[in-house]
Scaffold this active site. Structure first.
Site, PDB file in Angstrom:
ATOM      1  N   GLU A  18       8.224  32.843 -12.573  1.00  0.00           N
ATOM      2  CA  GLU A  18       7.281  33.478 -13.485  1.00  0.00           C
ATOM      3  C   GLU A  18       8.141  34.164 -14.548  1.00  0.00           C
ATOM      4  O   GLU A  18       8.586  35.310 -14.375  1.00  0.00           O
ATOM      5  CB  GLU A  18       6.395  34.498 -12.767  1.00  0.00           C
ATOM      6  CG  GLU A  18       5.294  35.030 -13.686  1.00  0.00           C
ATOM      7  CD  GLU A  18       5.032  36.519 -13.551  1.00  0.00           C
ATOM      8  OE1 GLU A  18       4.063  36.995 -14.161  1.00  0.00           O
ATOM      9  OE2 GLU A  18       5.790  37.215 -12.858  1.00  0.00           O
ATOM     10  N   ASP A  29       8.650  36.262  -8.744  1.00  0.00           N
ATOM     11  CA  ASP A  29       7.854  37.123  -9.613  1.00  0.00           C
ATOM     12  C   ASP A  29       8.728  37.854 -10.622  1.00  0.00           C
ATOM     13  O   ASP A  29       9.861  38.238 -10.338  1.00  0.00           O
ATOM     14  CB  ASP A  29       7.108  38.141  -8.747  1.00  0.00           C
ATOM     15  CG  ASP A  29       6.199  39.048  -9.541  1.00  0.00           C
ATOM     16  OD1 ASP A  29       5.236  38.539 -10.133  1.00  0.00           O
ATOM     17  OD2 ASP A  29       6.468  40.266  -9.578  1.00  0.00           O
TER      18      ASP A  29
END
EC number: 2.4.1.18
Length: 635
Positions: free
Chosen positions: A366, A313
């Site tokens: 990401e 993330d």
């Protein structure tokens, strides 16, 4: 000191000199085997890193939380690790570390390497044995094939606590192992991606504010219950991707923040330590011990829990020192630049470690900027990820679909632009949870115009996505046209499937998953320009685009045609490279999907009329707001 403890400490300490070398070098990937709480015969061995403490003890249910009952001993090797053996402790006991810093700071801290925690809002760690009898040997043996970059990736993104509810209660890991697994199998997804399951005190963070980097949240069951869920998914041939957050952590007093009376895990300088977007702290990637902690966490989920990959993330927030900061609020690197050199080194080390030890897995970034070579090998100067979320495709595509169809002809470049960079990285096309929260609207409510056009547009969006190069990810609820935004406190609106229009969208997604898996042209060369060929993207007046997808052999050819207006196009001519029957595979306007049934011819034959620079052509009826797939059999 009891004779047993002296013998254990001198001869059976779990930490070796080599462990200390790797720990202080920043390359230890298996610290979870050394630090934390480890049940042994006669008691439990505890070890914790607290280099700036002057006193550390273990307090828990086994000693009535007496801070003086079980002091730990500081190792004499300069590692800053305190360790000891507690005879009374057993599996299932609650515990924390009581820490007194050299400055006089006192706190009871949860174990950074705890395997299990009390259910929030309680915060104690639990002594736990991670033994489990796995039954996914067949999957583990063959998963390198299912997880290969030239295999189909059809990812269903799930928040475990809100996929389905029993009243106001979330399903347990064991219940999900039956209901969720069966649903994913029936829908034909190849992988599931879980929003972070690691322990987190605030449920509303969706798991992105982690305090337990080595523990699945106890909200839904025990560690073995979560293992069972993964085991069942593997037995049904479904891969498991876990969201993982090495970019920041919450400031909760019981956890990592200010752990030993100093900024141990986080940067000391506030301009590097504090994350303005999430009101959290940032890991200090310059410390080798912190890098070893994070490497070990990622390694833990792939090794102990058999995960098939991790989605990392907020990578952009790690790469840039000025991320979400104004001038004067960040510290340049030693060269005066904005790149976080320490984080870059850590990311490369992470990918090298994971691909070395688990060759059948993938790591997914990401990363929301144009940072170069995210998915290129580290030996070429890349970051070393296997794949990257294509945020640009998502933003451009949703922007285009939000427009009234009468205006789409002015924005067709948004659709064509993604193919200029589609093969620069190994991209995953994402319609994720981030796009259906905070007032952004659900997927179907992003679509313009009336009820009928909203459904037609949603079906068109999904059909376009599945044909476009790149792996695919769809957040739960999008597969049947959930009207409301995702709410983590509610289950999905499964009652909508009582309506044929919602069932139609669900059936379309099921068929798209099947079609992709059956046709290598739609996945084998996702990351290569050799697998894609435009037919036409210049028909802006009618808002129609068309292209070909090809497999490695060149014998599996897919033609995709999309009409982005609510006006049907009759006798629409498309140039094609081969003579013969082009068989219709998908029509998103089909009756079975809730459409009007327009253009439902089974196959069309070529005419010897050159068009679009091809020697042959076919004439089609393009339904309103619809996508069509055709294929041709080549000998």
């Amino acid at each position: 000191m009891p004779v047993y403890f002296i013998f254990f400490y001198m001869n059976l300490s779990m930490i070796t000199d080599y462990d200390i070398y790797l720990f202080k070098e920043g390359s230890h990937c298996r610290l979870y085997e050394k630090l934390g709480a480890h049940p042994l015969e006669g008691g439990v061995y505890f070890a914790v890193w607290a280099p700036n403490a002057r006193y550390v003890s273990v307090v828990g249910s086994f000693n009535s939380w007496d801070r003086g009952a079980n002091p730990l001993k500081l190792r004499e090797d300069g590692s800053g690790i305190w360790e000891g053996f507690v005879e009374k402790a057993r599996v299932g006991d609650l515990y924390k570390y009581f820490i007194v810093s050299k400055s006089g700071y006192e706190a009871e801290k949860a174990d950074p390497f705890g395997f299990f925690f009390e259910v929030s809002p309680k915060t104690a760690s639990i002594v736990w044995d991670l033994s489990y009898q796995w039954k996914d040997q067949e999957w583990m043996k063959e998963r390198h094939k299912k997880n290969a970059l030239d295999s189909p990736w059809l990812i269903y993104e799930v928040h475990l606590g809100s996929w389905k509810k029993k009243g106001w209660e979330s399903l347990s890991y064991r219940e999900l192992a039956e209901e969720l697994v069966e649903y994913i199998k029936e829908m034909g997804f190849t992988h599931v991606e879980f929003l972070p399951v690691m322990e987190h005190p605030f449920y509303g963070s969706w798991g992105y504010q982690i305090t337990g980097y080595f523990a699945p949240t106890s909200r839904y069951g025990t560690p073995q219950d979560f293992m069972y869920l993964i085991d069942r998914l593997h037995q049904e041939g479904i891969g498991v991707i876990l969201d993982w957050v090495p970019s920041h952590f919450p400031t909760d007093g019981h956890a990592l923040a200010y752990f030993d009376g100093t900024h141990l895990y986080e940067y000391e300088d506030f301009r590097k330590r504090y994350h303005p977007d999430w009101n959290s702290y940032i890991f200090d990637y310059s410390k080798p011990e912190v890098r070893s902690f994070l490497l070990s966490s990622a390694h833990f989920w792939l090794g102990i829990y058999h995960a098939d990959g991790i989605r990392v993330d907020a990578v952009a927030s790690m790469l840039y020192l000025d991320y979400s900061r104004k001038p004067g609020e960040w510290v340049p690197n030693i060269y005066g630049g904005k790149e976080n050199l320490e984080a870059i080194e850590f990311i490369r080390k992470l990918n090298e470690c994971l691909y070395r030890d688990f060759p059948g897995i993938q790591t997914i970034a990401e990363e929301s900027t144009a940072w170069p070579m995210v998915t290129k090998p580290t030996y070429l100067g890349g970051l070393g990820f296997g794949m990257k979320w294509n945020m640009g495709w998502m933003h451009d595509t949703l922007f285009y679909f939000s427009k009234d169809p009468i205006h789409r002809k002015y924005h067709q470049d948004k659709l064509a632009f993604s193919l200029w960079y589609a093969f620069s990285e190994n991209f995953v096309l994402v319609l994720s949870h981030d796009e259906v929260v905070y007032g952004k609207g659900s997927l179907i409510n992003k679509m313009p115009k009336d009820w009928w056009q909203k459904f037609a547009n949603l079906r068109l969006l999904l059909t376009y996505m599945y044909a476009h190069p790149g792996k695919k990810l769809l957040f739960m609820g999008g597969e049947f046209g959930q009207w409301d935004e995702w709410n983590h406190d509610r289950g999905l609106d499964w009652f909508l499937l009582e309506h044929s229009t919602h069932r139609g969208v669900q059936k379309l997604v099921r068929d798209l998953n099947r079609v992709v898996k059956e046709n290598p042209a739609l996945y084998e060369l996702d990351f290569s320009h050799e697998g894609f060929e435009w037919i036409d993207f210049s028909d802006t007046d009618q808002s129609v685009i068309s292209f070909l997808r090809k497999d490695r052999s060149g014998k599996n050819i897919f033609l995709s045609v999309f009409n982005f207006t609510p006006v049907p196009r009759y006798n629409y001519r498309i140039g094609v490279p081969y003579r013969g029957f082009w068989k219709k595979i998908i029509n998103s306007d089909a009756l079975e999907y809730g459409g009007s049934g327009h253009g439902d011819t089974e196959a069309v034959h070529t005419e010897d009329v050159p068009f679009h620079g091809r020697p042959y052509s076919i004439c089609l009826t393009l339904p309103s707001l619809a996508g069509l797939y055709f294929t041709i059999a080549l000998s």
